[in-house]
Design a protein around this motif. Structure first.
Motif, short mmCIF file in Angstrom:
data_model
loop_
_atom_site.label_atom_id
_atom_site.label_comp_id
_atom_site.label_asym_id
_atom_site.label_seq_id
_atom_site.Cartn_x
_atom_site.Cartn_y
_atom_site.Cartn_z
N GLY A 328 0.85 -1.18 0.00
CA GLY A 328 0.00 0.00 0.00
C GLY A 328 0.89 1.23 0.00
O GLY A 328 2.11 1.12 -0.13
N ARG A 329 0.32 2.36 0.18
CA ARG A 329 1.08 3.60 0.08
C ARG A 329 2.20 3.67 1.14
O ARG A 329 2.00 3.32 2.30
CB ARG A 329 0.13 4.80 0.24
CG ARG A 329 0.80 6.15 -0.01
CD ARG A 329 -0.21 7.27 -0.04
NE ARG A 329 0.43 8.53 -0.37
CZ ARG A 329 0.72 8.93 -1.59
NH1 ARG A 329 0.40 8.15 -2.60
NH2 ARG A 329 1.31 10.08 -1.80
N PRO A 381 13.99 4.08 -0.65
CA PRO A 381 12.80 3.40 -1.17
C PRO A 381 12.59 3.66 -2.66
O PRO A 381 12.90 4.74 -3.17
CB PRO A 381 11.66 4.01 -0.34
CG PRO A 381 12.16 5.36 0.06
CD PRO A 381 13.65 5.22 0.22
N VAL A 382 12.07 2.63 -3.34
CA VAL A 382 11.70 2.74 -4.74
C VAL A 382 10.18 2.58 -4.81
O VAL A 382 9.64 1.58 -4.34
CB VAL A 382 12.39 1.66 -5.59
CG1 VAL A 382 11.98 1.81 -7.06
CG2 VAL A 382 13.90 1.74 -5.44
N GLY A 387 2.88 5.91 -5.30
CA GLY A 387 3.49 5.90 -3.98
C GLY A 387 3.52 4.55 -3.30
O GLY A 387 3.80 4.46 -2.10
N HIS A 388 3.28 3.47 -4.05
CA HIS A 388 3.37 2.13 -3.48
C HIS A 388 4.84 1.68 -3.47
O HIS A 388 5.54 1.86 -4.46
CB HIS A 388 2.54 1.14 -4.30
CG HIS A 388 1.10 1.51 -4.40
ND1 HIS A 388 0.35 1.32 -5.54
CD2 HIS A 388 0.27 2.09 -3.49
CE1 HIS A 388 -0.88 1.75 -5.35
NE2 HIS A 388 -0.95 2.23 -4.11
N LEU A 389 5.27 1.10 -2.36
CA LEU A 389 6.66 0.67 -2.25
C LEU A 389 6.90 -0.58 -3.09
O LEU A 389 6.23 -1.60 -2.93
CB LEU A 389 7.00 0.37 -0.78
CG LEU A 389 8.47 -0.03 -0.51
CD1 LEU A 389 9.40 1.16 -0.72
CD2 LEU A 389 8.62 -0.59 0.90
N LEU A 390 7.85 -0.48 -4.01
CA LEU A 390 8.20 -1.62 -4.87
C LEU A 390 9.40 -2.38 -4.31
O LEU A 390 9.55 -3.58 -4.56
CB LEU A 390 8.54 -1.13 -6.27
CG LEU A 390 7.43 -0.38 -7.01
CD1 LEU A 390 7.94 0.16 -8.34
CD2 LEU A 390 6.22 -1.28 -7.22
#
Length: 419
Positions: A328-329, A381-382, A387-390
């Protein structure tokens, strides 16, 4: 040569520090190099393979060794710093002699070599004088009888051994870090590399493969059956597995991905969908992720995981559910230094850095390097456009891609080491 034990068993030398006369450590013993001779002549010990700082193996002639005991080796003079390359007339004690099947001439006793002893002859040369072997066990769960016999009484070292294992070699190297063991395996003959890989358990082999050059990775993985190769890839971090699979023939790569657990394969496929030299291509999909209602104690418990690299343990990524990438975001990140200053019952949502700039998966190597340098970060963070963390990209992965492809095999600067 100063006073040394009259007889030294080789396995006790594995990993011993090597010092110069001033007491400065110059490396660690990784193997012994011997020249086998015809008839009953004892093999001459030519020198030591020493790993110097920078993970490079060099050859130190026995003429440069002034003292050996159970805790150290002392050398003197100039040592050539060129990378050790084994000659066809040379044999490695750990790499090629341990685990060989031999027999005692007079008694016919057969066993596996688990150690050899060397001593100084009257000529002052070091020679192999004794062989320690272990018979096969006749009863389940029990070790066979051991024998220490003269070199001249043993036969089998000069014959091809199609069934040579790696148990005693690995026992001699058991405490090595994966990066050091990868360096040792790199210097072994191709056949022996395969035998060592077969003897390592999946987790250990995965750790070692992550520290190898792509050429060595492909060779070792290619010698495994597909089922085990897939198991090894599952044990590797997804980003390293993706990098390795990219080097395989497409048909082989697809076969291995089909054999992997679906969740593990999905992570690898997602990473392979990005260009290799981008944030998406080199990120890991396994950073430390928590919801905002987790406590500082929860976060510290996760970052204590010994399998995490220091760069990945430096940040905790706090996200809305789901907590598996893509999450999620992303709400923010919690820095390990801040977590250590807070009471364990504090919610991580209360100690977040919500202003950290994020990276897009298409960010180039230069973008990532500039980002980490600008904000003094070891990881970042990527995220996608929503804005979801990959995943997270770490400085060690960045360096792997910035350095030349063959950096693991290249010697550092300098030609001679004064010892």
């Amino acid at each position: 040569m100063s006073t040394s034990p009259t007889r030294v068993f080789a396995a006790r030398l594995a990993g011993l520090p090597v010092f110069d006369p001033a007491g400065d450590q110059v490396g660690k013993v990784r193997d012994l190099v011997v020249a086998l001779r015809t008839g009953k002549q004892q093999p001459r010990v030519l020198g030591l393979v020493v790993e110097v700082f920078g993970r490079r193996s060099i050859f130190v002639p026995m003429t440069r060794v002034t003292h050996i005991d159970s805790s150290q080796v002392i050398t003197t003079g100039l040592v050539n710093m060129r990378r050790f390359e084994q000659r066809s007339t040379e044999t490695l004690v750990f790499g090629q002699m341990l685990d060989r099947k031999v027999s005692v001439k007079d008694t016919g006793v057969e066993g596996t070599v688990y150690d050899v002893a060397m001593e100084q002859a009257r000529s002052r040369d070091w020679v192999l004088s004794k062989v320690a072997l272990q018979e096969g066990s006749k009863r389940f769960g029990r070790k066979g009888q051991t024998h220490v016999v003269d070199w001249a009484d043993v036969e089998g070292f000069t014959l091809p051994d199609e069934t040579q294992g790696a148990t005693h070699l690995l026992a001699a190297l058991v405490e090595m870090r994966p990066a050091d063991l990868a360096n040792v395996i790199h210097d072994l003959p191709s056949k022996r590399r395969g035998e060592v890989a077969a003897a390592l358990n999946d987790e250990r082999l995965a750790d070692v493969l992550e520290e190898m050059s792509e050429e060595d990775q492909v060779e070792i993985l290619g010698n495994l059956d597909n089922e085990r190769a897939a198991d090894i890839l599952e044990e590797m971090s997804p980003d390293d597995a993706a990098d390795l699979i990219r080097e395989l023939p497409p048909e082989t790569a697809e076969q291995l991905l089909e054999l992997m657990e679906p969740e593990e394969a999905e992570d690898v496929r997602r990473l392979m969908s990005y260009e290799e030299r981008t944030a998406g291509g080199m990120m890991t999909t396994e950073p430390v992720i928590l919801p905002p209602d987790a406590t500082v104690a929860d976060a510290l418990a996760l970052v204590r995981n010994a399998e995490l690299t220091p760069s990945l343990a430096a940040l905790v990524y706090v996200c809305r559910a789901p907590l598996e990438p893509p999450t999620g975001r992303l709400i923010g990140v919690a820095h390990i230094q801040r977590l250590l200053r807070e009471p364990p019952s504090t919610l991580v949502g209360a100690v977040l850095d919500t202003d950290m700039e994020t990276l897009r998966p298409t960010a180039t190597l230069e973008d990532v390097a500039r980002h980490l340098a600008t904000y003094n970060l070891v990881a970042a963070p990527v995220v996608d456009e929503d804005g979801h963390l990959l995943g997270a990209v770490a400085v060690d992965d960045l360096l792997d891609h910035l350095l030349p492809e063959n950096w693991r095999d290249r010697p550092s600067r300098g030609g001679l080491l004064r010892a």
